[in-house]
Design a protein around this motif. Sequence first.
Motif, mmCIF file in Angstrom:
data_model
loop_
_atom_site.group_PDB
_atom_site.id
_atom_site.type_symbol
_atom_site.label_atom_id
_atom_site.label_comp_id
_atom_site.label_asym_id
_atom_site.label_seq_id
_atom_site.Cartn_x
_atom_site.Cartn_y
_atom_site.Cartn_z
ATOM 1 N N HIS A 176 0.808 -0.965 -0.138
ATOM 2 C CA HIS A 176 -0.120 -0.145 0.137
ATOM 3 C C HIS A 176 0.369 0.916 -0.153
ATOM 4 N N ARG A 177 1.930 1.298 -0.020
ATOM 5 C CA ARG A 177 3.044 2.211 -0.100
ATOM 6 C C ARG A 177 2.767 3.069 1.132
ATOM 7 N N SER A 178 3.103 2.852 2.190
ATOM 8 C CA SER A 178 2.415 3.266 3.359
ATOM 9 C C SER A 178 3.499 3.918 3.476
ATOM 10 N N SER A 179 3.145 5.136 4.311
ATOM 11 C CA SER A 179 4.425 6.366 4.139
ATOM 12 C C SER A 179 4.865 6.236 5.991
ATOM 13 N N LEU A 180 3.404 5.947 6.939
ATOM 14 C CA LEU A 180 4.004 5.741 8.108
ATOM 15 C C LEU A 180 2.800 4.771 8.618
ATOM 16 N N VAL A 181 3.513 4.116 9.776
ATOM 17 C CA VAL A 181 3.099 2.810 10.517
ATOM 18 C C VAL A 181 2.649 4.096 11.918
ATOM 19 N N ILE A 182 1.175 4.208 12.435
ATOM 20 C CA ILE A 182 0.632 4.263 13.937
ATOM 21 C C ILE A 182 0.626 3.440 14.457
ATOM 22 N N MET A 183 0.610 2.997 15.894
ATOM 23 C CA MET A 183 -0.155 1.861 16.026
ATOM 24 C C MET A 183 -0.105 2.056 17.617
ATOM 25 N N GLY A 184 -0.897 0.863 18.346
ATOM 26 C CA GLY A 184 -1.586 1.638 19.727
ATOM 27 C C GLY A 184 -0.402 0.454 20.805
ATOM 28 N N LEU A 185 -0.276 1.137 21.437
ATOM 29 C CA LEU A 185 0.901 0.563 23.152
ATOM 30 C C LEU A 185 -0.302 -0.034 23.956
ATOM 31 N N LYS A 186 -0.570 -1.668 24.062
ATOM 32 C CA LYS A 186 -1.094 -1.712 25.157
ATOM 33 C C LYS A 186 -1.018 -1.647 26.846
ATOM 34 N N SER A 187 -1.716 -1.195 27.757
ATOM 35 C CA SER A 187 -1.233 -1.082 29.093
ATOM 36 C C SER A 187 -0.396 -2.864 29.454
ATOM 37 N N GLU A 188 -1.500 -3.556 29.275
ATOM 38 C CA GLU A 188 -1.364 -4.765 29.482
ATOM 39 C C GLU A 188 -0.833 -5.590 28.182
ATOM 40 N N ASN A 189 0.190 -6.820 28.812
ATOM 41 C CA ASN A 189 1.458 -7.231 27.694
ATOM 42 C C ASN A 189 1.958 -6.484 26.703
ATOM 43 N N ARG A 190 2.295 -5.079 26.986
ATOM 44 C CA ARG A 190 2.922 -3.877 25.986
ATOM 45 C C ARG A 190 3.771 -4.296 25.245
ATOM 46 N N LYS A 191 4.318 -5.726 25.847
ATOM 47 C CA LYS A 191 6.026 -6.468 25.027
ATOM 48 C C LYS A 191 5.445 -6.423 23.816
ATOM 49 N N ASP A 192 4.119 -6.842 23.314
ATOM 50 C CA ASP A 192 3.727 -7.919 22.730
ATOM 51 C C ASP A 192 3.612 -6.747 21.573
ATOM 52 N N SER A 193 3.473 -5.193 22.093
ATOM 53 C CA SER A 193 2.962 -4.413 20.910
ATOM 54 C C SER A 193 5.064 -4.168 20.502
ATOM 55 N N ILE A 194 5.018 -3.503 21.412
ATOM 56 C CA ILE A 194 6.538 -3.709 21.141
ATOM 57 C C ILE A 194 7.281 -4.902 19.794
ATOM 58 N N SER A 195 6.867 -5.668 20.296
ATOM 59 C CA SER A 195 8.057 -6.616 20.139
ATOM 60 C C SER A 195 8.208 -6.631 18.259
ATOM 61 N N ILE A 196 6.235 -6.625 18.223
ATOM 62 C CA ILE A 196 6.449 -6.213 16.713
ATOM 63 C C ILE A 196 6.650 -4.722 15.672
ATOM 64 N N ALA A 197 6.709 -3.572 16.912
ATOM 65 C CA ALA A 197 7.339 -2.160 16.416
ATOM 66 C C ALA A 197 8.856 -2.754 16.289
ATOM 67 N N SER A 198 9.510 -3.523 16.921
ATOM 68 C CA SER A 198 10.614 -3.818 16.895
ATOM 69 C C SER A 198 10.968 -4.728 15.787
ATOM 70 N N GLY A 199 10.444 -5.290 15.228
ATOM 71 C CA GLY A 199 10.318 -6.290 14.146
ATOM 72 C C GLY A 199 10.256 -5.369 12.825
ATOM 73 N N LEU A 200 9.441 -4.435 12.808
ATOM 74 C CA LEU A 200 8.981 -3.997 12.087
ATOM 75 C C LEU A 200 10.099 -2.510 11.659
ATOM 76 N N MET A 201 10.661 -2.160 12.294
ATOM 77 C CA MET A 201 11.978 -0.842 12.876
ATOM 78 C C MET A 201 13.349 -1.490 12.068
ATOM 79 N N LYS A 202 13.350 -2.826 11.738
ATOM 80 C CA LYS A 202 14.444 -3.344 11.150
ATOM 81 C C LYS A 202 14.313 -2.659 10.006
ATOM 82 N N ASP A 203 13.387 -3.419 9.296
ATOM 83 C CA ASP A 203 13.181 -3.261 7.408
ATOM 84 C C ASP A 203 12.379 -2.245 7.176
ATOM 85 N N LEU A 204 11.616 -2.010 7.472
ATOM 86 C CA LEU A 204 11.001 -0.671 7.361
ATOM 87 C C LEU A 204 12.050 0.362 7.051
ATOM 88 N N ASP A 205 10.926 1.140 5.894
ATOM 89 C CA ASP A 205 11.156 2.403 5.576
ATOM 90 C C ASP A 205 10.475 3.541 5.600
#
Length: 255
Positions: free
Chosen positions: A89-118
């Motif tokens: 979809h040629r996205s130029s920005l990602v906006i994602m929510g961070l949960k109060s509980e199990n926040r590490k799951d959201s952060i792990s996904i974001a960390s995976g994205l940061m490695k390759d996302l432009d």
Amino acid sequence: MKNLKSILIPIDFTDASKNAVRYASYIFDKESVNLVIVHVTDKTDFSQAEIENKFNTFREETLTGLPHYEFHIYLGNPADELLRAADEHRSSLVIMGLKSENRKDSISIASGLMKDLDCPIIAVPDFYTDYRLKRIAYGNDFKEIRVSQVLKDVMQLALKFSSKLYVFHVNREKEPVLIDNSENILEYYLENIEHEYVAINDKDMENAINNYVVEQKIDLLITLSRDHGRNKSNSEGKLIYQLAENTKIPMLILC
């Protein structure tokens, strides 16, 4: 965040997802951008009808009045599929929510994205509802920045919301911070923006940033996921992870 046409928002129908959509609506109100809303499941026996029913409820609660959006379902590993969705979809920005509980799951996904996302990522805590951008903090090492787009992204946000920009550096050494050619570069981009430079002496960088954000009542914290200066640090990803794990305000992670 140049040429914003498509914004990717991953959802799992939780309050964190709803808040991510609302924050996107606040930032890009009246702009002709398309929200690409994506749900990723790793269950091969998922029910499309069930997911679409959940989305219909989600849409009524969060998307009423938004003219441009589309919804897609992806099957597979969340980080991999979100990368694929961003590319398709040629996205130029990602906006994602961070949960109060199990926040590490959201952060792990974001960390995976940061490695390759432009493209940049904005991470929004699920409980954050005081939508405003009057005070923005941008972490900088005061070393020469070779990628001007980083500063342009910061500048665009500050100009749009008439924000004050705090360019800060945490100095973990005893020696004073030396500001070199980067000051001229920063001044070039920030000429029409109210701003100030801040040097913080503290060996605990995470603690220093968290305290500064609270003391200055910062509305958005901007960090870099990749080093664009001359002192590359392997600990940057770890620091961003730690900040995201404890942040009480939205974070914009530039690439």
